[in-house]
Write a protein that holds these residues in place. Structure first.
Motif, PDB file in Angstrom:
ATOM      1  N   SER A   1       5.849 -14.516   4.926  1.00  0.00           N
ATOM      2  CA  SER A   1       4.991 -14.244   6.172  1.00  0.00           C
ATOM      3  C   SER A   1       4.514 -12.907   6.138  1.00  0.00           C
ATOM      4  N   GLY A   2       4.700 -12.267   5.002  1.00  0.00           N
ATOM      5  CA  GLY A   2       4.180 -10.678   4.877  1.00  0.00           C
ATOM      6  C   GLY A   2       5.499  -9.601   4.853  1.00  0.00           C
ATOM      7  N   ASN A   3       5.255  -8.912   3.930  1.00  0.00           N
ATOM      8  CA  ASN A   3       6.201  -7.774   3.679  1.00  0.00           C
ATOM      9  C   ASN A   3       5.700  -6.471   4.623  1.00  0.00           C
ATOM     10  N   ILE A   4       6.821  -6.004   5.308  1.00  0.00           N
ATOM     11  CA  ILE A   4       6.363  -4.954   6.332  1.00  0.00           C
ATOM     12  C   ILE A   4       5.984  -3.708   5.386  1.00  0.00           C
ATOM     13  N   GLY A   5       6.575  -3.321   4.509  1.00  0.00           N
ATOM     14  CA  GLY A   5       6.188  -2.166   3.752  1.00  0.00           C
ATOM     15  C   GLY A   5       4.937  -2.372   3.166  1.00  0.00           C
ATOM     16  N   LEU A   6       4.470  -3.497   2.600  1.00  0.00           N
ATOM     17  CA  LEU A   6       3.290  -3.826   2.020  1.00  0.00           C
ATOM     18  C   LEU A   6       2.099  -3.631   3.166  1.00  0.00           C
ATOM     19  N   GLN A   7       2.475  -3.901   4.420  1.00  0.00           N
ATOM     20  CA  GLN A   7       1.603  -4.004   5.414  1.00  0.00           C
ATOM     21  C   GLN A   7       1.135  -2.518   5.925  1.00  0.00           C
ATOM     22  N   MET A   8       2.464  -1.801   5.802  1.00  0.00           N
ATOM     23  CA  MET A   8       2.310  -0.198   6.023  1.00  0.00           C
ATOM     24  C   MET A   8       1.173   0.387   5.044  1.00  0.00           C
ATOM     25  N   LEU A   9       1.348   0.116   3.820  1.00  0.00           N
ATOM     26  CA  LEU A   9       0.797   0.732   2.737  1.00  0.00           C
ATOM     27  C   LEU A   9      -0.687   0.448   2.730  1.00  0.00           C
ATOM     28  N   ASP A  10      -0.815  -0.914   2.996  1.00  0.00           N
ATOM     29  CA  ASP A  10      -2.255  -1.464   2.930  1.00  0.00           C
ATOM     30  C   ASP A  10      -3.092  -0.985   4.308  1.00  0.00           C
ATOM     31  N   ARG A  11      -2.291  -0.571   5.287  1.00  0.00           N
ATOM     32  CA  ARG A  11      -3.139  -0.065   6.635  1.00  0.00           C
ATOM     33  C   ARG A  11      -3.944   1.158   6.198  1.00  0.00           C
ATOM     34  N   HIS A  12      -5.105   1.172   7.056  1.00  0.00           N
ATOM     35  CA  HIS A  12      -5.964   2.182   7.033  1.00  0.00           C
ATOM     36  C   HIS A  12      -6.570   2.472   5.693  1.00  0.00           C
ATOM     37  N   TRP A  13      -7.037   0.942   5.011  1.00  0.00           N
ATOM     38  CA  TRP A  13      -7.827   0.858   3.821  1.00  0.00           C
ATOM     39  C   TRP A  13      -6.845   1.492   2.737  1.00  0.00           C
ATOM     40  N   GLY A  14      -5.679   1.190   2.672  1.00  0.00           N
ATOM     41  CA  GLY A  14      -4.796   1.525   1.594  1.00  0.00           C
ATOM     42  C   GLY A  14      -4.547   2.861   1.377  1.00  0.00           C
ATOM     43  N   ALA A  15      -4.308   3.430   2.424  1.00  0.00           N
ATOM     44  CA  ALA A  15      -4.222   4.857   2.239  1.00  0.00           C
ATOM     45  C   ALA A  15      -2.793   5.195   1.815  1.00  0.00           C
ATOM     46  N   GLY A  16      -1.669   4.345   2.147  1.00  0.00           N
ATOM     47  CA  GLY A  16      -0.404   4.555   1.700  1.00  0.00           C
ATOM     48  C   GLY A  16      -0.375   4.518   0.094  1.00  0.00           C
ATOM     49  N   TRP A  17      -1.086   3.732  -0.433  1.00  0.00           N
ATOM     50  CA  TRP A  17      -1.111   3.268  -1.840  1.00  0.00           C
ATOM     51  C   TRP A  17      -1.678   4.651  -2.478  1.00  0.00           C
ATOM     52  N   ASN A  18      -2.463   5.373  -1.824  1.00  0.00           N
ATOM     53  CA  ASN A  18      -3.208   6.471  -2.390  1.00  0.00           C
ATOM     54  C   ASN A  18      -2.299   7.737  -2.344  1.00  0.00           C
ATOM     55  N   LEU A  19      -1.818   7.909  -1.139  1.00  0.00           N
ATOM     56  CA  LEU A  19      -0.750   9.061  -1.254  1.00  0.00           C
ATOM     57  C   LEU A  19       0.235   8.758  -2.260  1.00  0.00           C
ATOM     58  N   LEU A  20       1.019   7.460  -2.352  1.00  0.00           N
ATOM     59  CA  LEU A  20       1.861   7.268  -3.448  1.00  0.00           C
ATOM     60  C   LEU A  20       1.469   7.721  -4.807  1.00  0.00           C
ATOM     61  N   ALA A  21       0.169   7.154  -5.040  1.00  0.00           N
ATOM     62  CA  ALA A  21      -0.390   7.337  -6.442  1.00  0.00           C
ATOM     63  C   ALA A  21      -0.427   8.787  -6.766  1.00  0.00           C
ATOM     64  N   LEU A  22      -0.990   9.824  -5.717  1.00  0.00           N
ATOM     65  CA  LEU A  22      -0.936  11.061  -5.882  1.00  0.00           C
ATOM     66  C   LEU A  22       0.296  11.901  -5.994  1.00  0.00           C
ATOM     67  N   LEU A  23       1.212  11.253  -5.261  1.00  0.00           N
ATOM     68  CA  LEU A  23       2.498  12.069  -5.427  1.00  0.00           C
ATOM     69  C   LEU A  23       3.315  11.793  -6.830  1.00  0.00           C
ATOM     70  N   LEU A  24       3.083  10.580  -7.313  1.00  0.00           N
ATOM     71  CA  LEU A  24       3.571  10.222  -8.554  1.00  0.00           C
ATOM     72  C   LEU A  24       2.596  10.088  -9.603  1.00  0.00           C
ATOM     73  N   ALA A  25       1.606  11.076  -9.784  1.00  0.00           N
ATOM     74  CA  ALA A  25       0.512  10.731 -10.751  1.00  0.00           C
ATOM     75  C   ALA A  25       1.266  11.222 -11.853  1.00  0.00           C
ATOM     76  N   THR A  26       0.696  10.417 -13.163  1.00  0.00           N
ATOM     77  CA  THR A  26       1.392  10.621 -14.425  1.00  0.00           C
ATOM     78  C   THR A  26       1.167  12.074 -14.866  1.00  0.00           C
ATOM     79  N   LYS A  27       0.016  12.757 -14.703  1.00  0.00           N
ATOM     80  CA  LYS A  27      -0.216  14.060 -14.941  1.00  0.00           C
ATOM     81  C   LYS A  27       0.216  15.015 -14.101  1.00  0.00           C
ATOM     82  N   SER A  28       1.134  15.998 -14.289  1.00  0.00           N
ATOM     83  CA  SER A  28       1.729  17.117 -13.311  1.00  0.00           C
ATOM     84  C   SER A  28       0.594  17.625 -12.555  1.00  0.00           C
TER      85      SER A  28
END
Length: 532
Positions: free
Chosen positions: A226-253
């Motif tokens: 029926s939909g993962n709650i965490g996935l819904q949170m990260l997908d909200r506001h045009w995927g802003a959560g995934w963007n922040l997560l990618a910036l925090l975990l960026a491969t290059k320091s």
């Protein structure tokens, strides 16, 4: 003096002792300045102590009723939630969790930023070391026994550059740890050690964290039809959560976001706070929205029109328009998500045989022993031959694959945004709606450019290899029908690679190619570790 000496020796032992950690209390640590400085009397004795009387954040998150318990512990009311840009309490579970995570993450970032601004790095940021104070309802960052100073004790000028580099590396390491904490708070599946190990392995292999959504999607959707709650949170506001997560975990320091910038990120700012997103955030939001739309079956004309608009706006905001950037980002495996051209399915036609297309991939690889920028280009189309009788309900069948391989040269090119200027061009952007609406204002475009730089894809038509494999033996006539049906349901550019004219958008996550008939093909990078 003797008392100070004895006390300093005791504190040194306490600071270096490896004590068992208890989730209900923080350890007490002592910090003693160097003995030479103590003898000269230049520095006083400094004591650093922890906070007692609170469970760790890991303990809270492992409770079955963690959400209402934490809300009660933080005593959330309208006054409390205003500090994250919200003005209401309650609501759906997704909204409540997102509000709570914003509060915890903002407190955590403020605490870590306090350490960094005072010349120290924590180096051991984990859920076990983060506590919620029942006194002032704020997050406390504890276990400072492993905290280190940014600067070496050597005051020589030659150490200034190394100290600056040391500071950047330590801050980047702390921010990566904050990213892991955020990932576990939002995606509860990562609390499982085996799942978290897959998550870390994906990053340790050098995969770009901007592709985390595509990697985690099968895992998150496995037990949540029926939909993962965490996935819904990260997908909200045009995927802003995934963007922040990618910036925090960026491969290059040096690409990781700082605490101050993270506090201004749209994911951590509530709806009542007016923020001006950067062009990078706008670009990310466009791509995420296009991906979300492409994941749904496109029924109406308005949906297809909207998706085409997003793709065209992405092309205008392409951050990597130079040929060098294309050659750097192109190599890899790309999965076809959507094509703005004609879509032909099975329902109304009911052809024979019934063929279901699974995935279509486009792989770019550097050609061996090639001086010129020539890439090997391979199209892989997976399909399944379903039974004739009950195919709407029974999707099982014989699997097969159609592969087309050739070589291509990447050269600079242009694409015109005006139909009159683009008469000589076989592909062009025809939409002029960029300047209005929410996305146009966010992108701050005053005038649509007459043309845009692209990467022309020049395919060698004399060197093409086509092969088709199937799990069962087919007669020649049947194989021809299967091949024809696969070609009917897939964009012509995926079979005849010479019809790919140019690339108009590329980043570490998404790519847009244009065909000879003007249609756009949207791809998402596919890491082999994420494939089933």
């Amino acid at each position: 003096d003797w008392v100070v000496f004895v006390l300093s020796q005791v504190l040194k032992k306490l600071a270096h002792r490896q004590m068992m950690y208890h989730s209900y209390a923080m350890q007490v640590h002592g910090y003693v300045t160097p003995s030479k400085a103590m003898e000269e009397g230049d520095s006083p004795l400094v004591l650093v102590h922890g906070y007692h009387g609170s469970y760790s954040l890991r303990h809270w998150l492992q409770l079955s009723d963690w959400l209402p318990t934490l809300e009660a512990t933080l005593a959330l009311d309208e006054e409390q939630v205003r500090r994250v840009g919200d003005d209401s309490v309650g609501g759906p579970a997704v909204t409540r969790q997102l509000r709570l995570i914003r509060i915890l993450m903002r407190d955590l970032l403020i605490g870590v930023n306090y350490l960094h601004s005072h010349g120290m790095a924590h180096t051991e940021l984990r859920l076990e070391n983060v506590h919620v104070s029942p006194v002032d309802k704020h997050v406390k960052v504890g276990i400072l026994g492993n905290a280190v100073d940014f600067h070496d004790n050597d005051p020589s000028s030659s150490a200034v550059a190394s100290n600056n580099e040391r500071r950047k590396m330590m801050i980047a390491f702390d921010m990566r740890c904050v990213g892991f904490i955020m990932a576990k708070m939002v995606l509860r599946e990562l609390m499982d050690s085996s799942t978290f190990q897959k998550f870390k392995s994906f990053l340790n292999k050098g995969n770009d964290p901007s592709c985390l959504r595509e990697f985690l999607l099968p895992i998150l959707s496995q037990n949540s039809p029926s939909g993962n709650i965490g996935l819904q949170m990260l997908d909200r506001h045009w995927g802003a959560g995934w963007n922040l997560l990618a910036l925090l975990l960026a491969t290059k320091s040096d690409k990781r976001i700082s605490c101050v910038d993270a506090l201004r990120h749209p994911f951590l700012c509530g709806p009542k706070w007016r923020i001006s997103p950067t062009v990078n955030v706008v670009r990310w939001g466009l791509g995420s929205t296009a991906v979300r739309l492409a994941e749904d079956y496109i029924y109406g004309h308005h949906q297809r029109r909207r998706l085409a608009y997003f793709i065209e706006l992405m092309e205008v905001l392409n951050p990597n328009s130079s040929t060098e950037n294309w050659l750097r980002l192109l190599p890899g495996r790309w999965c076809l998500l959507y094509c703005t051209g004609r879509h032909i399915g099975l329902t109304l036609r009911q052809p024979t045989p019934r063929v279901l297309i699974s995935d279509a991939f486009l792989t770019f690889a550097e050609a061996p022993e090639s001086v010129d920028p020539i890439l090997s280009l391979t199209s892989d189309i997976g399909f399944k031959i379903m039974p004739e009788s009950d195919w709407p309900h029974d999707k099982s069948g014989t699997e097969g694959n159609l592969s087309v391989t050739t070589s291509a040269r990447i050269t600079p090119g242009r694409i015109y945004t005006n139909a009159e200027d683009g008469k000589e061009s076989s592909s062009r952007i025809t939409s002029s709606r960029y300047l209005g609406g929410k996305w146009g204002k966010a992108a701050k475009m005053k005038q649509l450019p007459a043309s845009l730089p692209t990467a022309s894809v020049n395919v060698d038509e004399n060197d093409v290899d086509v092969s088709m494999s199937c799990g069962s033996t087919l007669k020649v006539k049947s194989a021809r029908k299967v091949l024809q049906e696969v070609r009917t349901q897939t964009p012509p550019e995926m079979f005849d690679l010479s019809k790919i004219v140019c690339g108009t958008y590329i980043d570490s996550r998404l790519m847009v190619l244009r065909g000879v008939n003007g249609s756009a093909l949207l791809f998402v990078r596919s890491n082999r570790t994420s494939d089933p």
